[in-house]
Design an enzyme around this catalytic site. Structure first.
Site, short mmCIF file in Angstrom:
data_model
loop_
_atom_site.label_atom_id
_atom_site.label_comp_id
_atom_site.label_asym_id
_atom_site.label_seq_id
_atom_site.Cartn_x
_atom_site.Cartn_y
_atom_site.Cartn_z
N LYS A 60 42.00 39.32 37.49
CA LYS A 60 42.38 39.73 36.14
C LYS A 60 43.86 40.08 36.07
CE LYS A 60 40.22 40.13 32.95
NZ LYS A 60 39.91 39.16 31.86
N HIS A 106 34.64 49.49 45.64
CA HIS A 106 34.22 50.13 44.39
C HIS A 106 35.24 51.22 44.01
CE1 HIS A 106 30.56 51.89 41.99
NE2 HIS A 106 31.53 51.41 41.22
N TYR A 156 37.87 40.77 41.89
CA TYR A 156 37.79 40.64 40.43
C TYR A 156 39.05 41.20 39.78
CZ TYR A 156 36.68 41.76 35.60
OH TYR A 156 36.73 41.89 34.23
N THR A 171 41.39 44.05 31.45
CA THR A 171 40.59 45.19 31.88
C THR A 171 41.46 46.29 32.45
OG1 THR A 171 38.91 45.87 33.52
CG2 THR A 171 40.29 44.01 34.10
N ASP A 172 40.93 47.51 32.46
CA ASP A 172 41.64 48.62 33.10
C ASP A 172 41.57 48.54 34.62
OD1 ASP A 172 38.95 49.23 33.37
OD2 ASP A 172 39.05 51.16 32.35
N GLU A 173 40.74 47.65 35.15
CA GLU A 173 40.60 47.56 36.60
C GLU A 173 41.87 47.05 37.29
OE1 GLU A 173 37.05 46.28 38.53
OE2 GLU A 173 35.87 46.42 36.69
N ILE A 202 24.44 49.81 32.03
CA ILE A 202 23.60 50.53 31.07
C ILE A 202 22.34 49.74 30.71
CG2 ILE A 202 23.50 51.37 28.69
CD1 ILE A 202 26.33 52.48 29.09
N ASP A 242 27.02 51.67 48.50
CA ASP A 242 28.11 51.43 47.57
C ASP A 242 28.62 50.00 47.68
OD1 ASP A 242 29.82 52.07 45.57
OD2 ASP A 242 31.02 53.51 46.72
#
Length: 225
Positions: free
Chosen positions: A58, A180, A54, A27-29, A95, A176
């Site tokens: 990763k 985040h 998370y 992931t880009d995270e 979404i 929030d």
């Protein structure tokens, strides 16, 4: 931690025991940005700065894959992708969760101020990119997968609201999430230039319309059954 750290370790050991080519989807995270505004796009040499549990898990899995390649000679490749969208996505995701809430007459939830920016890619383009890496990519290399489609969560939600005939302020604002991240964006130049990959689903708004129509139709069939 069990899935991303222990799980990756177990899979790497199985791949090593059977001499299997190993491709790791990440992931880009792992890169993390906390700035406001449009984020600078990440590259393969961008430093890892995971800002959530998370993301840290990763990042750990990425490092494990590289360690198995260096220590044991396991044939590996890694891809870090941005946010996916498309048909049949799990309804816990942003979404489809928003679409389902609106369909049921509820205000969709939005964390914080909604200005968190994400780079969005259609799942079919992501799958094509992974297939391209498997067939054309160099072993030991990392490739970033992105579609140059940065949108804030608020922009995405308001696009969905308009498409489903609701006012742009039909939103349930909630506190929030801890940790985040404010923004992600991918520079996929290496994948495009070296392997010839290109995204096909470049019209994000049309892609959302397709997802809305398919999810609504599927839910109607479920009710009929």
């Amino acid at each position: 931690m069990k899935t991303n750290v222990e799980g990756t370790y177990c899979l790497l050991e199985v791949a090593r025991a059977h001499s299997i080519r190993f491709h790791h989807v990440s992931t880009d995270e792992v890169f993390w940005r906390s700035c406001l505004g449009r984020p600078v796009r990440f590259r393969e040499d961008s430093p890892y700065r995971p800002g959530s549990p998370y993301a840290a898990s990763k990042a750990s899995s990425d490092l494990l894959v590289r360690a198995w390649a260096r220590t044991y000679g396991l044939p590996v490749s890694i891809s870090n992708c941005c946010n996916n969208y498309g048909l049949l996505q799990n309804e816990e995701k942003f979404i489809p969760a928003a679409i389902e809430s609106i369909r049921c007459g509820r205000c969709p939830r939005l964390y914080g101020d909604g200005k968190n920016v994400r780079d969005w890619i259609h799942v079919n383009d992501h799958a094509r990119a992974v297939w391209t890496i498997l067939n054309e990519g160099k072993l030991g290399e990392t490739y970033l997968i992105g579609a140059n489609c940065e949108r804030s969560n608020l922009e995405v939600l308001q696009t969905i609201l308009e498409a489903m005939g609701k006012p742009r302020d039909f939103i349930d604002w909630v506190s929030d999430r801890p940790g985040h991240d404010r923004g992600y964006a991918i520079d996929a130049s290496k994948l495009r230039c070296e392997l010839g990959w290109a995204s096909i689903h470049d019209d994000f708004e049309s892609g959302l319309q397709e997802v809305i129509a398919a999810q609504t139709a599927m839910n109607k069939r479920d009710l009929a059954d």
